[in-house]
Each structure stands twice: as structure tokens, then as C-alpha cells.
Design an enzyme around this catalytic site. Structure first.
Site, PDB file in Angstrom:
ATOM      1  N   ASP A  10     107.077  24.311  47.852  1.00  0.00           N
ATOM      2  CA  ASP A  10     106.217  23.201  47.413  1.00  0.00           C
ATOM      3  C   ASP A  10     105.048  23.104  48.392  1.00  0.00           C
ATOM      4  O   ASP A  10     105.100  23.658  49.490  1.00  0.00           O
ATOM      5  CB  ASP A  10     107.000  21.876  47.387  1.00  0.00           C
ATOM      6  CG  ASP A  10     106.135  20.702  46.926  1.00  0.00           C
ATOM      7  OD1 ASP A  10     105.423  20.859  45.908  1.00  0.00           O
ATOM      8  OD2 ASP A  10     106.133  19.647  47.584  1.00  0.00           O
ATOM      9  N   SER A  11     104.028  22.367  47.987  1.00  0.00           N
ATOM     10  CA  SER A  11     102.905  22.125  48.886  1.00  0.00           C
ATOM     11  C   SER A  11     103.344  21.306  50.103  1.00  0.00           C
ATOM     12  O   SER A  11     102.642  21.258  51.095  1.00  0.00           O
ATOM     13  CB  SER A  11     101.803  21.366  48.146  1.00  0.00           C
ATOM     14  OG  SER A  11     102.306  20.111  47.726  1.00  0.00           O
ATOM     15  N   CYS A  73     106.929  22.739  42.448  1.00  0.00           N
ATOM     16  CA  CYS A  73     105.601  22.124  42.536  1.00  0.00           C
ATOM     17  C   CYS A  73     104.942  22.328  41.176  1.00  0.00           C
ATOM     18  O   CYS A  73     104.803  23.465  40.716  1.00  0.00           O
ATOM     19  CB  CYS A  73     104.816  22.833  43.638  1.00  0.00           C
ATOM     20  SG  CYS A  73     103.092  22.340  43.739  1.00  0.00           S
ATOM     21  N   THR A  75     101.836  21.728  40.349  1.00  0.00           N
ATOM     22  CA  THR A  75     100.486  22.280  40.480  1.00  0.00           C
ATOM     23  C   THR A  75     100.567  23.805  40.580  1.00  0.00           C
ATOM     24  O   THR A  75      99.836  24.529  39.884  1.00  0.00           O
ATOM     25  CB  THR A  75      99.813  21.692  41.740  1.00  0.00           C
ATOM     26  OG1 THR A  75      99.990  20.269  41.717  1.00  0.00           O
ATOM     27  CG2 THR A  75      98.349  22.021  41.791  1.00  0.00           C
ATOM     28  N   GLU A 152     103.425  12.303  51.635  1.00  0.00           N
ATOM     29  CA  GLU A 152     103.362  13.206  52.801  1.00  0.00           C
ATOM     30  C   GLU A 152     103.305  12.419  54.109  1.00  0.00           C
ATOM     31  O   GLU A 152     103.814  12.858  55.123  1.00  0.00           O
ATOM     32  CB  GLU A 152     102.135  14.127  52.702  1.00  0.00           C
ATOM     33  CG  GLU A 152     102.282  15.265  51.711  1.00  0.00           C
ATOM     34  CD  GLU A 152     103.371  16.276  52.070  1.00  0.00           C
ATOM     35  OE1 GLU A 152     103.476  16.652  53.243  1.00  0.00           O
ATOM     36  OE2 GLU A 152     104.127  16.675  51.164  1.00  0.00           O
ATOM     37  N   CYS A 184     104.682  15.635  38.995  1.00  0.00           N
ATOM     38  CA  CYS A 184     104.436  16.101  40.363  1.00  0.00           C
ATOM     39  C   CYS A 184     105.729  15.812  41.106  1.00  0.00           C
ATOM     40  O   CYS A 184     106.272  14.703  41.000  1.00  0.00           O
ATOM     41  CB  CYS A 184     103.278  15.335  40.998  1.00  0.00           C
ATOM     42  SG  CYS A 184     103.110  15.640  42.779  1.00  0.00           S
ATOM     43  N   HIS A 186     106.341  15.219  44.048  1.00  0.00           N
ATOM     44  CA  HIS A 186     106.275  14.157  45.055  1.00  0.00           C
ATOM     45  C   HIS A 186     106.585  12.779  44.446  1.00  0.00           C
ATOM     46  O   HIS A 186     106.996  11.861  45.148  1.00  0.00           O
ATOM     47  CB  HIS A 186     104.874  14.080  45.678  1.00  0.00           C
ATOM     48  CG  HIS A 186     104.595  15.121  46.720  1.00  0.00           C
ATOM     49  ND1 HIS A 186     104.423  16.445  46.420  1.00  0.00           N
ATOM     50  CD2 HIS A 186     104.442  15.016  48.065  1.00  0.00           C
ATOM     51  CE1 HIS A 186     104.167  17.122  47.553  1.00  0.00           C
ATOM     52  NE2 HIS A 186     104.180  16.268  48.558  1.00  0.00           N
TER      53      HIS A 186
HETATM   54  N1  DGL Z   1     104.341  18.442  44.624  1.00  0.00           N
HETATM   55  C1  DGL Z   1     103.244  18.988  43.957  1.00  0.00           C
HETATM   56  C2  DGL Z   1     103.309  18.997  42.470  1.00  0.00           C
HETATM   57  O1  DGL Z   1     104.385  18.912  41.928  1.00  0.00           O
HETATM   58  C3  DGL Z   1     101.866  18.955  44.516  1.00  0.00           C
HETATM   59  C4  DGL Z   1     101.322  17.775  45.225  1.00  0.00           C
HETATM   60  C5  DGL Z   1     100.045  18.196  45.890  1.00  0.00           C
HETATM   61  O2  DGL Z   1     100.145  18.961  46.854  1.00  0.00           O
HETATM   62  O3  DGL Z   1      98.966  17.815  45.436  1.00  0.00           O
HETATM   63  O4  DGL Z   1     102.327  19.133  41.809  1.00  0.00           O
END
Ligand code: DGL
Length: 265
Positions: A10-11, A73, A75, A152, A184, A186
Site C-alpha cells: 500500500d502507499s 491500495c 489507487t 497517515e 481507499c 485508508h
Molecule cells: N490506500 C490507498 C488507496 O486505497 C491510497 C491512499 C493514498 O496514498 O492516496 O487508494
């Protein structure tokens, strides 16, 4: 049987929402996780950069001898899942298709909202996947660029988080949704707050958690399950930013103590 670990990327810390569900559903499996918190958020970055960073994370996981990769993730899944899936000879799972399918199942009225990062929403991939399966469904999408940075920086319980979630979701107030996809990984960390703002009549779909069902199906299909006699699982967590701050978020979300190592990609 295959006792190698499953790789998650993940990011940043968002993919932990998928890991928590994995540990709940498949406790005998072992996890290697890498989060690129030093370069998060990915959402506002250009597609080419997201592609390059995601490949770096994939290459790192491959050095850990993983049997499967989960792109935890949205994205990265939107931009590069198909390409990674084609190139690797181990199974590669993304989070978008399972979330789209679960949303269709949950919706009674056919009005589904999707929230995600700017890139996920711009890619329009949820609408595409949902309407491919169920063309009659209306999809209302909204980018929430301020959510991932809040997670984050471990501010999910702050008054700032409340303010940001209320303000960001305001455009959905009149949308008459009955289902909202947390597009997302997060966002489930802000799930209680999002539920409060949307109201209890709206079902929240956690796209990451949904993908654990797919992980389970593929493990069975390819006979890749880790043996129950292989001993207790020793998960490994890596972050490109501060190990301490990753550990604080991860331990409170996973409700267990973990070891975290910093890594430079
Ligand atoms: N957790 C990520 C997602 O599911 C990306 C969040 C990010 O880094 O912008 O898209």
C-alpha cells in the site's frame, strides 16, 4: 500446501485494513507487508509515478519469497493491477472488483456512492466495474483527498478528522445513497466517523476486507494454503518512513504487538 507468506502493499498504512481482515479470516497465513508512507499519499500523484512506485513495492515483496501479492491500495489497483497480474507468475489480487461486487449485492435502491483518492475517482474504475456487472445502477463518485493524510498522521480521533469528514462528505448529503464504497483502504480507519456522517441507513463497503474472500478462494483453488502444522504466523512489516509511527498505527488497528522495520526502496 505452501507455507510462504502473502505479500501486501500500500502507499502507507491503509493496507492494514486488509491485513486485519486476513488475520481474522485466515489466521494460519503469514503476512509480509510493505507501506510506502514516505511517499504517501499516492492519490494526487500522476499515473506514471504511481505505476513506478507500485512496481518498486512489488519487486521488494518478491525478494521476500511471497506466494501471492495483494495490491491493498485502490489507487495502485486502478492504475497497474492488470499489468502486474499479467507479468507475474504468482496470483495478484486487487481491491476494486471485490468492492464493486459487494456494493451491488448490498444496494436495494441502486444508488451507490464511491469515495476514493483523486486518482481512483478520476479513473472512474468503480463506475466502470459496477455498471459492467449491473448497468442499471447509478454511481455517485467523490474524491476525498484529505482523508488518507489524516490516517497517515494518526489523527483519526482528532477534532480535525471530524471536521474534515463532515466537510468532505457534505456533497453526498442529498444524494440518497443506500450504499457507500470506501474505495481507499485508508478509509475504514475513519469508518465510524464516516458512518456517523452518512447515517445508519447507508451500508459501508470496505473494499479491502471484501478482497479477503478472493484471497481465500485463490488459496484454495491453487492449493496454496499455509499448513496449520507450520507453527504460529510471524508477520513482517516494512515501511519506507518512520517504523515507530507505523507501529503505533498498526498495533492499535491490529490489536497486537508487531515488529516493524524501515526499508529504503
Ligand atoms: N490506500 C490507498 C488507496 O486505497 C491510497 C491512499 C493514498 O496514498 O492516496 O487508494
Amino acid at each position: 500446501m505452501d507455507n510462504r507468506p502473502i505479500g501486501f502493499l500500500d502507499s502507507g498504512v491503509g493496507g492494514l485494513t486488509v491485513v486485519r481482515e486476513l488475520i481474522r479470516q485466515l489466521p494460519q497465513e503469514e503476512v509480509v507487508y510493505v507501506g510506502d508512507s514516505a511517499r504517501a499519499p499516492y492519490g494526487p500523484r500522476p499515473a506514471e509515478q504511481i505505476r513506478e512506485f507500485t512496481w518498486q513495492l512489488v519487486r521488494f515483496l518478491l525478494t521476500k519469497n511471497v506466494k501471492m501479492i495483494v495490491i491493498a491500495c485502490n489507487t495502485a489497483t486502478a492504475i497497474v493491477w492488470e499489468e502486474i497480474k499479467e507479468k507475474l507468475d504468482i496470483p495478484v489480487i486487487g481491491v476494486i472488483l471485490p468492492g464493486a461486487g459487494a456494493a451491488i449485492k448490498a444496494s436495494q435502491t441502486g444508488r451507490i456512492g464511491v469515495i476514493g483518492t483523486p486518482m481512483t475517482i478520476q479513473s472512474d474504475i468503480y463506475r466502470e466495474k459496477i455498471q459492467f456487472l449491473a448497468p442499471q445502477i447509478e454511481v455517485i463518485s467523490l474524491a476525498c483527498p484529505r482523508f488518507a493524510p489524516l490516517v497517515e498522521s494518526n489523527e483519526i480521533n482528532s477534532s480535525l478528522a471530524k471536521k474534515v469528514v463532515y466537510e468532505s462528505l457534505a456533497p453526498l448529503a442529498e444524494a440518497e445513497l443506500d450504499t457507500l464504497v470506501l474505495g481507499c483502504t485508508h478509509y475504514p480507519l475513519l469508518g465510524a466517523l464516516i458512518q456517523r456522517v452518512m447515517g445508519s441507513n447507508v451500508s459501508l463497503i470496505d473494499s479491502g476486507a471484501e478482497c479477503v474472500r478472493d484471497i481465500s478462494v485463490l488459496l484454495n483453488y491453487f492449493q496454496l494454503n499455509r499448513s496449520w502444522s507450520a507453527g504460529s504466523s510471524r508477520h513482517q512489516f516494512y515501511t519506507t518512513a518512520s517504523a515507530k509511527s507505523f507501529q503505533d498505527i498498526a498495533e492499535s488497528w491490529l490489536k497486537q504487538t508487531i515488529d516493524v522495520e524501515h526499508v529504503d526502496l
